[in-house]
Design an enzyme around this catalytic site. Sequence first.
Site, short mmCIF file in Angstrom:
data_model
loop_
_atom_site.label_atom_id
_atom_site.label_comp_id
_atom_site.label_asym_id
_atom_site.label_seq_id
_atom_site.Cartn_x
_atom_site.Cartn_y
_atom_site.Cartn_z
N GLU A 1 0.82 -1.22 0.00
CA GLU A 1 0.00 0.00 0.00
C GLU A 1 0.85 1.26 0.00
O GLU A 1 0.46 2.28 -0.57
CB GLU A 1 -0.96 -0.01 1.19
CG GLU A 1 -2.11 -1.00 1.04
CD GLU A 1 -1.78 -2.38 1.56
OE1 GLU A 1 -0.61 -2.63 1.91
OE2 GLU A 1 -2.70 -3.23 1.61
N PHE B 1 -11.92 -7.93 12.87
CA PHE B 1 -10.78 -8.35 12.06
C PHE B 1 -10.41 -7.26 11.07
O PHE B 1 -11.28 -6.72 10.38
CB PHE B 1 -11.14 -9.65 11.32
CG PHE B 1 -10.01 -10.10 10.41
CD1 PHE B 1 -8.80 -10.48 10.95
CD2 PHE B 1 -10.17 -10.12 9.03
CE1 PHE B 1 -7.75 -10.88 10.12
CE2 PHE B 1 -9.13 -10.52 8.21
CZ PHE B 1 -7.92 -10.91 8.75
N GLN B 2 -9.13 -6.93 11.01
CA GLN B 2 -8.61 -5.87 10.16
C GLN B 2 -9.30 -4.53 10.39
O GLN B 2 -9.51 -3.76 9.46
CB GLN B 2 -8.67 -6.27 8.68
CG GLN B 2 -7.73 -7.43 8.36
CD GLN B 2 -7.47 -7.62 6.87
OE1 GLN B 2 -8.34 -7.36 6.05
NE2 GLN B 2 -6.29 -8.10 6.54
N LYS C 1 -17.74 -1.50 4.80
CA LYS C 1 -18.13 -2.45 3.76
C LYS C 1 -19.64 -2.46 3.53
O LYS C 1 -20.09 -2.58 2.39
CB LYS C 1 -17.65 -3.85 4.17
CG LYS C 1 -17.67 -4.83 3.02
CD LYS C 1 -16.99 -6.14 3.42
CE LYS C 1 -16.99 -7.12 2.25
NZ LYS C 1 -16.34 -8.39 2.62
N MET D 1 24.05 9.26 3.44
CA MET D 1 23.84 10.51 4.16
C MET D 1 24.02 10.30 5.66
O MET D 1 24.56 11.14 6.36
CB MET D 1 22.45 11.07 3.85
CG MET D 1 22.26 12.50 4.26
SD MET D 1 23.43 13.61 3.47
CE MET D 1 22.48 14.22 2.08
#
Lengths: 185, 608
Positions: free
Chosen positions: B75, B137-138, B187, B511
């Site tokens: 993502e 869940f999630q 959802k 760096m």
Amino acid sequence: MIVKDKKENQSVYGDGPGDRDIQRHTLSVLVDNEPGVLARVIGLFSGRGYNIESLTVAEVSKKLNQSRMTIVAIGTPSVIQQIKHQLERLVPVHKVNDLTEEGPHVERELALVKVVGTGEKRVEAIRSADIFRARVIDSTTSSFIFEVTGSTQKVDAFIELMVPLGMVNISRTGAAAISRGSDKI
Amino acid sequence: MIKTVKAKTKKIKSPLGKKLNKNHNQTMSGAEMVIEALVEQGVDTIFGYPGGAVLPIYDAIFQQDKIKHVLCRHEQGAAHAAEGYARSTGKIGVILVTSGPGATNVVTGLTDALLDSIPLVCITGQVPTFLIGNDAFQEADTTGITRPCTKHNYLVKDVNTLANVLHEAFHVSGSGRPGPVVIDLPKDVQFAEGKYISKAKAKTHMYNPKTTPDMAAIKKAVALISKAKKPIFYTGGGVINAGPKASKDLTAFVKKTGFPITSTLMGLGAFPAHEKQWMGMLGMHGTYEANMAMHGCDVMICIGARFDDRVTGDITRFSPNSKKIHIDIDASSINKIIHVDLPIIGDAGEAIAAMYKEWNAQKYKADEAALKKWWKQIKDWRGVNCLAYEKDDKIIKPQYALERLNHFLQKDAKKNKRDSFITTEVGQHQMWAAQFLPFNKPNRWMTSGGLGTMGYGLPAAIGTQMGNPDGLVIDVAGEASILMNIQEMSTAIQYNLPVKIFILNNQWMGMVRQWQELLHGERYSSSYTESLPDFVKLAEAYGGIGLRADTPDELDDVIEQMLETDKVTIVDVRVAQNENCFPMIPSGKAHNEMILAADAEQFDKKLV
């Protein structure tokens, strides 16, 4: 072991701008009354390290679904200006007025003060309450609950007076403020 | 070679395809509304990753052919790809991810877009409304998590408000100072049927930031500019965000005045680097002449830049003798860090156009005599030749690699008549790319400026290539950064994107190593990248092309090969390990306290 020079441990960024000239400003913020708007404002203050002294919020227009927040913030003039602009940037914020900046305004706070005691202290408490125009809104034989309204300083003074007289509990609302005169903000 | 078997997917024509765009005021499911609104907003490409809580939207995507979905491999990659797409095309980037881990993975990309003012709309799935708050869940508190890293976010609980929220999100994201907007979509709302509201009928809130500058202030500014003896233009990403016309107007105005111009990392390309007035980038790793001119100027014209700490150095000693004009669309940028004398709130493009018009209308002329003296001074500063480095005929110097890359890019532009787009990761290579690659047009330089996100370059290159199929897209990378989003190689393969990854491989987090050398007593704590993969084999494992250059005489050939490939290509350029990036203004120092390559040896004795 590595022995470090003392100077080495200092931040290369040096000191911050310092905190001279701290002011107290009252901001009146008109917002959409939607979930999360309070979290946005509070998150802004904590995320950017601004200081809030008090914050009150309630719906002011059912029709427009708007709430007004009164925020008392402390900081240097440039920080106060930043706070105003940062608040204006939030999408649900309609208007931000710095009442302290914009002219005369009135500020009121309400406190509920519970005082427990009997005898002379009890009499003294109710006498002092009368001077401060605090109302008794609940009483038992050994306690009072006073309701006091006024400027933050007045509420502070009243509470200070009640401490030796048996004060056990306070609940304060924080300041609500509005500009004086006929101007609409 | 492994033969890839293409999954058999059959496009099923569904009623949705016909429904789209016919009648905007009809009932449809939440998932269909998402597609409908995206189409109406002119979106043709979105970047994402499916998951349980966004399946209804993915189902709707499957049943239409107006919007192309690019499946990224993480993502975060999707978010940076959308950023690259947005920055190279000027459109709004769109991301679609699932709830919970999908949303939390996208947070880095959102923060990156917030700091660099990149317009994104990110749709996250959410567990059904009746499960919110149950540790389902999630489930993650997406609006809570993304509140500080977005311009605005929404949780949509009623399908009938969804269409309006979608249109408002695009409006908020793209107007004013652009930024990322999240729409968290449970959802059950995706499944629910509701009434669609068209873009034209949507109420886009009362979010209408001021873009037109105050004309009185513009007049004052131009009068001040005309009297300047030692002026400098200091421009930033705001000019790029204002669109190509702003860059054109800026170029015309700056040329007319004859003033020197420098720019922030974000603003490169707004003014053509091949012009004589171009001074190079300013700031921590900016050129000597740009920083010295900023320090010594008497009038500073800051357009669409925000006095970032990487630009200003020590703010108490920042450009002490100048009158400062600051044009910014965001009122909160003004006087935030540096007190300015003349603030102008408005769109950079509108302000530049207005200033140019005013300059011409008043027939202003720059103070030629003073300007001549100023340019003479600048010429002396240029004479320091601050980007000089020690050449080596056995080891490839990273600066040399970029000089050669630039040489072949110029050749390629003539030969193949194509534009080149450069993305970068974060670190030394990024600064060298900014120093050594010239940008002559806006929207050709995609780099993570504000947040400094390692792993930005490859996905951003993918997004850039999606938006510019005929362009030549090169990710100038470091070997440490590239590993942070290396999985996006698969995305490049899947969509046949011939992105080139030009790794300046010094085997160090360069760096970090540089700071440890200069500021932490050469204690190299965890900055050596051990156990690096073989990048050539890695490229081949993904199905791409891998090339390597070990010595300077191999370099040209490898670059030429790279420019000809038609597949994602990794070029592993083994460069000098201990090269430092100069000039450098150490944190807390002023513009005139730069260290140049030659001073470096004395420098660590002075400070540590």
